[in-house]
Scaffold this active site. Structure first.
Site, PDB file in Angstrom:
ATOM      1  CG  ASN A  12      -9.159  -5.799 -16.084  1.00  0.00           C
ATOM      2  OD1 ASN A  12      -8.404  -5.377 -16.962  1.00  0.00           O
ATOM      3  ND2 ASN A  12      -8.774  -5.963 -14.831  1.00  0.00           N
ATOM      4  NE  ARG A  70      -7.673  -1.807 -13.874  1.00  0.00           N
ATOM      5  CZ  ARG A  70      -6.958  -2.454 -12.992  1.00  0.00           C
ATOM      6  NH1 ARG A  70      -7.150  -3.728 -12.784  1.00  0.00           N
ATOM      7  NH2 ARG A  70      -6.032  -1.818 -12.309  1.00  0.00           N
ATOM      8  CG  HIS A 159      -3.321   0.655  -7.877  1.00  0.00           C
ATOM      9  ND1 HIS A 159      -2.105   0.654  -7.239  1.00  0.00           N
ATOM     10  CD2 HIS A 159      -3.431  -0.544  -8.479  1.00  0.00           C
ATOM     11  CE1 HIS A 159      -1.500  -0.499  -7.453  1.00  0.00           C
ATOM     12  NE2 HIS A 159      -2.292  -1.246  -8.207  1.00  0.00           N
ATOM     13  NE  ARG A 220       4.693  -2.920 -11.882  1.00  0.00           N
ATOM     14  CZ  ARG A 220       3.388  -2.866 -11.599  1.00  0.00           C
ATOM     15  NH1 ARG A 220       2.965  -2.266 -10.513  1.00  0.00           N
ATOM     16  NH2 ARG A 220       2.519  -3.404 -12.408  1.00  0.00           N
ATOM     17  CD  GLU A 314      -9.082  -5.986   0.451  1.00  0.00           C
ATOM     18  OE1 GLU A 314      -9.631  -7.107   0.355  1.00  0.00           O
ATOM     19  OE2 GLU A 314      -9.099  -5.143  -0.458  1.00  0.00           O
ATOM     20  CD  GLU A 365      -8.728  -2.218  -8.455  1.00  0.00           C
ATOM     21  OE1 GLU A 365      -8.397  -3.352  -8.022  1.00  0.00           O
ATOM     22  OE2 GLU A 365      -7.978  -1.526  -9.152  1.00  0.00           O
TER      23      GLU A 365
END
Ligand code: ADP
Length: 378
Positions: A12, A70, A159, A220, A314, A365
């Protein structure tokens, strides 16, 4: 005969950092993980140098069979993960406009791997790909279609790798075939998005052309009247770049609570001390998430389950309580005891008599990228 793919490196690569994980895919277990920071800013000069450090950290392995990357944006060009060749790289170069910050780093990471791991296949896995099944009525903006045709302005969603992972995990949990599950998947972290999943496929998601849209996030703003953006730009004579920074980096939970980065744990602590801004931040997080869960439940014709994942989904019982507490009209009741103790593990947060179960499924991921890498090459 083709060599079986055993060891998969997942990369990534961001603009100034490179995260990696190494998997043994015969058992789907992680063998190593690490992070190289400050690329081009005092650390390694570029992604190739960063990867040399990764190779050294891993003890100069000779047995990496494949590398999964990614990649932020596949636009409408990449509807699924893809093995990288010269043609794919040329197409990726054309998508830089969709992610001027991330795409050059993602592509740089791929090129560096081609150079350092000679002959090892690379697979690109896109944050947007899983959302490519959205119908036009969800994906289009109600503006002159010429902006879609000329500039590709539409909703893409992000995502996707996480929504895909928990969709598969949810199907397994519910003991249903993936193409039969209806879900609302909630990825709630620093960046947050929901996806409406019908028959295992995305039919809507809250992020848009960019990750700015939808839920209230760490820094954001999420959904906002575009006219409010124009009014601020005009009043404060802001450039598009300055406005972009205001909306992406200086808004959201951070702006409401005054907590740097909008970290949910710190906001909960501040709210518990009676801070009104922190309290409003948590209420807005809960309110807007519940709003979209209700909308998506309607769109998919009724969910088999609501899935919570990501750092907040989570772990944060306080944030979850403010979301799930608003879902009474769907016949959902929160099991406060289970909610209070659930951190990062599979758990059903709703009471047994709830009409739709709310389930925590930790996302992964990186493992999803490794799985896709094996699938594409297999
Ligand atoms: P990213 O989107 O950067 O991957 P994460 O998914 O790691 O972010 O989510 C980060 C968010 O999760 C932060 O707001 C953090 O406060 C929250 N979080 C992580 N652990 C906990 C915890 N134990 N309790 C409450 N919130 C948590």
């Amino acid at each position: 005969m083709k060599k079986a793919i055993k060891k998969v490196l997942v990369v990534n690569s961001g603009s100034s950092s490179l995260k990696y994980q190494l998997f043994d895919m015969t058992t789907e277990t992680r063998l190593a993980k690490g992070l190289v920071e400050r690329i081009g800013a005092g650390g390694p000069a570029n992604h190739a140098e960063a990867l040399k450090q990764v190779v050294a950290d891993l003890g100069h392995p000779k047995d990496i069979d494949a590398i999964g990357h990614r990649v932020l944006h596949g636009a409408e060009v990449f509807k699924d993960s893809v093995k990288v060749d010269a043609k794919v790289l040329a197409k990726l170069d054309k998508l830089v406009k969709f992610g001027p910050l991330h795409m050059p780093a993602n592509i740089g990471g791929i090129r560096a791997c081609q150079q350092i791991f000679k002959g090892v296949p690379n697979v690109a896995v896109f944050d947007t790909a899983f959302h490519q099944t959205m119908p036009d009525c969800a994906a289009m903006y109600a503006i002159d279609p010429k902006y879609y045709k000329k500039m590709g302005i539409r909703k893409y969603g992000f995502h996707g790798t996480s929504h895909k992972f928990v969709t598969q995990a949810a199907a397994a949990f519910l003991k249903k075939p993936v193409d039969k599950v209806n879900l609302v998947t909630c990825h709630l972290g620093n960046g947050s998005s929901l996806a409406a999943i019908k028959g295992g496929q995305v039919v809507d998601t809250t992020m848009g052309l960019t990750p700015l849209a939808g839920l209230v996030m760490g820094t954001r703003c999420g959904d906002i009247d575009a006219a409010a953006v124009l009014a601020i730009m005009e009043a404060e004579k802001k450039t598009p770049a300055e406005m972009d920074k205001l909306l992406n980096k200086q808004s959201g939970l951070q702006a409401l609570s005054g907590v740097p980065g909008g970290d949910c744990r710190d906001i909960v602590a501040k709210a518990e001390k009676g801070d009104k801004g922190a309290e409003l931040a948590l209420e807005m997080l809960g309110y807007r998430t519940a709003l979209y869960i209700g909308a998506y439940n309607t769109i998919i014709g009724g969910a088999d389950a609501i899935i919570m994942t990501g750092g907040i989904g989570e772990n944060s019982s306080e944030a979850r309580e403010r979301i799930i507490g608003r879902l009474g009209a769907l016949g959902i009741k929160l099991d406060k005891k289970v909610n209070a103790k659930t951190r990062g593990v599979v758990a059903v947060l709703s009471t047994k008599d709830s009409k739709i179960p709310v389930v925590v499924l930790p996302t992964n991921e990186e493992l999803m990228i490794a799985k896709d890498t094996v699938k594409v090459l297999g």
